[in-house]
Motif scaffolding. Structure first.
Motif, PDB file in Angstrom:
ATOM      1  N   LEU A 141      38.157 -95.565 -76.422  1.00 19.45           N
ATOM      2  CA  LEU A 141      38.625 -94.186 -76.298  1.00 19.45           C
ATOM      3  C   LEU A 141      37.577 -93.371 -75.556  1.00 19.45           C
ATOM      4  O   LEU A 141      36.398 -93.742 -75.510  1.00 19.45           O
ATOM      5  N   GLY A 142      38.014 -92.253 -74.985  1.00 19.12           N
ATOM      6  CA  GLY A 142      37.099 -91.426 -74.210  1.00 19.12           C
ATOM      7  C   GLY A 142      37.263 -89.953 -74.498  1.00 19.12           C
ATOM      8  O   GLY A 142      38.000 -89.551 -75.415  1.00 19.12           O
ATOM      9  N   PRO A 143      36.589 -89.115 -73.719  1.00 18.93           N
ATOM     10  CA  PRO A 143      36.608 -87.672 -73.965  1.00 18.93           C
ATOM     11  C   PRO A 143      38.009 -87.076 -74.055  1.00 18.93           C
ATOM     12  O   PRO A 143      38.276 -86.229 -74.908  1.00 18.93           O
ATOM     13  N   ALA A 144      38.934 -87.504 -73.182  1.00 17.84           N
ATOM     14  CA  ALA A 144      40.289 -86.934 -73.206  1.00 17.84           C
ATOM     15  C   ALA A 144      40.980 -87.215 -74.532  1.00 17.84           C
ATOM     16  O   ALA A 144      41.710 -86.367 -75.061  1.00 17.84           O
ATOM     17  N   ASP A 145      40.753 -88.411 -75.087  1.00 19.85           N
ATOM     18  CA  ASP A 145      41.357 -88.766 -76.370  1.00 19.85           C
ATOM     19  C   ASP A 145      40.812 -87.882 -77.484  1.00 19.85           C
ATOM     20  O   ASP A 145      41.568 -87.387 -78.331  1.00 19.85           O
ATOM     21  N   TYR A 146      39.508 -87.685 -77.494  1.00 20.84           N
ATOM     22  CA  TYR A 146      38.897 -86.891 -78.559  1.00 20.84           C
ATOM     23  C   TYR A 146      39.238 -85.407 -78.422  1.00 20.84           C
ATOM     24  O   TYR A 146      39.400 -84.709 -79.430  1.00 20.84           O
ATOM     25  N   ILE A 163      32.040 -86.263 -81.921  1.00 24.64           N
ATOM     26  CA  ILE A 163      31.444 -85.137 -82.653  1.00 24.64           C
ATOM     27  C   ILE A 163      31.342 -83.907 -81.756  1.00 24.64           C
ATOM     28  O   ILE A 163      31.590 -82.784 -82.194  1.00 24.64           O
ATOM     29  N   ASP A 164      31.034 -84.104 -80.486  1.00 24.81           N
ATOM     30  CA  ASP A 164      30.993 -82.964 -79.559  1.00 24.81           C
ATOM     31  C   ASP A 164      32.357 -82.282 -79.475  1.00 24.81           C
ATOM     32  O   ASP A 164      32.457 -81.051 -79.492  1.00 24.81           O
ATOM     33  N   ALA A 165      33.429 -83.077 -79.376  1.00 18.76           N
ATOM     34  CA  ALA A 165      34.782 -82.505 -79.275  1.00 18.76           C
ATOM     35  C   ALA A 165      35.152 -81.762 -80.550  1.00 18.76           C
ATOM     36  O   ALA A 165      35.708 -80.653 -80.504  1.00 18.76           O
ATOM     37  N   LEU A 166      34.843 -82.350 -81.697  1.00 13.47           N
ATOM     38  CA  LEU A 166      35.148 -81.702 -82.978  1.00 13.47           C
ATOM     39  C   LEU A 166      34.342 -80.428 -83.147  1.00 13.47           C
ATOM     40  O   LEU A 166      34.841 -79.411 -83.646  1.00 13.47           O
ATOM     41  N   TYR A 167      33.087 -80.480 -82.723  1.00 17.18           N
ATOM     42  CA  TYR A 167      32.197 -79.329 -82.865  1.00 17.18           C
ATOM     43  C   TYR A 167      32.692 -78.161 -82.024  1.00 17.18           C
ATOM     44  O   TYR A 167      32.775 -77.022 -82.502  1.00 17.18           O
TER      45      TYR A 167
END
Length: 354
Positions: A265-270, A303-307
């Motif tokens: 998975l990658g940034p777009a998924d997160y 964690i970056d995406a959630l943050y």
């Protein structure tokens, strides 16, 4: 059969709910629908079927009790009803349309809508939100047919109808659907000052170490508090791919570290995940090192995406944040992730800002 108000008051008396004036103000709208669909249909060759009651579009902030009220409403019904997350429902619709097209059906919306309306009298959707153009282009015709067939729709949403598919591609083609909702449904805001999910998590531990049976047991308690024992998979559509999370309900999702970081998975998924959930439980985070470097990189991105989206995080891990990644390439960069994990454990983090 109990009225919606009676069931609500009963659960308040049992201590299962806390009385909330905003929630109580929405009960008559739900009771109006329950009473109308409970009326037996008058039979006779020349009798016209009665007009179905207007549905309800209940919108408001996260944690105000929208989904709880909808579940309460469904529990009082004596007619065929289905309670389903809106995203999951639309995935089913797309899958059935694809099957029918493969069988040579040129316009699959009609038979798909008929199958739904033949099966249920009431559709109860959780979390109506439309971010996908494939959903936006079919919901108008789909819902028009459902309404015309006598289906009554009750839905929750974090957005007022006019903000659905906001800034979406070809949004002008979507606007008739908003008009249809406002014509066929009562639009009501649930404007409570209280975030009941925040209340349920207030003072609760949200980071558990080690990730053992005791941690799982405590997370089970939190999960049941958030979902009331109801869950379904969540399928995210990202750039033509499907990413499935095994457990989801009412904007809360639960998955293992492997589910989220053990796959490619990658940034777009997160980013898509962070857009669709307000609470995420991640279990069994292992110690990270050069042996699982790719998984560690994905975890940092997650964690970056959630943050950035201020998603509430509940986690079980092999060690405290600062000790998760202590050696190997990337351990220095992980210090920022550890700091964010600490910050996200704060009582005020997440839902209060949603």
């Amino acid at each position: 059969m109990q009225t919606v108000e009676q069931l609500y008051n009963q659960r308040v008396e049992q201590g299962r709910l806390k009385a909330d004036p905003a929630q109580q103000s929405a009960l008559p709208s739900l009771e109006r629908i329950r009473a109308a669909v409970a009326e037996p249909a008058k039979r006779g060759f020349f009798r016209k079927a009665p007009e179905p009651p207007k549905g309800l579009y209940l919108w408001g902030g996260v944690g105000r009790g929208k989904s709880m009220l909808m579940d309460l409403f469904v529990d009082t019904l004596n007619v065929p009803a289905r309670r389903v997350h809106f995203h999951a429902f639309m995935q089913e619709i797309h899958a059935e349309m694809h099957r029918l097209r493969s069988d040579g059906v040129e316009d699959p919306i009609k038979p798909v809508a008929k199958a739904v309306s033949d099966a249920v009298r009431v559709l109860a959707f959780d979390e109506m939100q439309i971010t996908d153009i494939t959903d936006a282009m079919i919901v108008g015709r789909l819902f028009e047919q459902l309404f015309d067939a006598g289906c009554v729709v009750v839905t929750t949403s974090n957005r007022v109808p006019d903000d659905l598919y906001k800034d979406g591609l070809n949004r002008q083609l979507f606007l008739p659907f908003i008009d249809l909702l406002k014509d066929r449904m009562e639009v009501r805001e649930l404007a409570s000052d209280r975030d009941h999910r925040q209340d349920r998590l207030a003072g609760s531990q949200v980071y558990f170490t080690p990730a053992n049976a005791e941690a799982r047991s405590q997370i089970d308690v939190l999960w049941n508090e958030l979902t009331h024992g109801q869950e379904e998979p969540l399928v995210l559509h990202v750039k033509g791919r499907e990413v499935e999370l095994p457990r989801f309900h009412n904007a809360a999702a639960r998955a293992s570290f492997f589910d989220l970081c053990g796959r490619a998975l990658g940034p777009a998924d997160y980013l898509k995940l962070a857009e669709c959930v307000r609470i995420l439980i991640v279990e069994d985070i292992p110690r990270l090192s050069r042996q699982n470097f790719n998984e560690a990189k994905r975890f940092v991105t997650l964690i970056d995406a959630l943050y950035e989206a201020r998603v509430k995080l509940i986690a079980s891990a092999a060690a405290q944040p600062e000790m998760l990644y202590v050696e190997g390439t990337g351990s220095f960069e992980f210090e920022r992730t550890a700091s964010r994990l600490r910050e996200m454990q704060g009582v005020e983090w997440g839902m209060a800002d949603s």
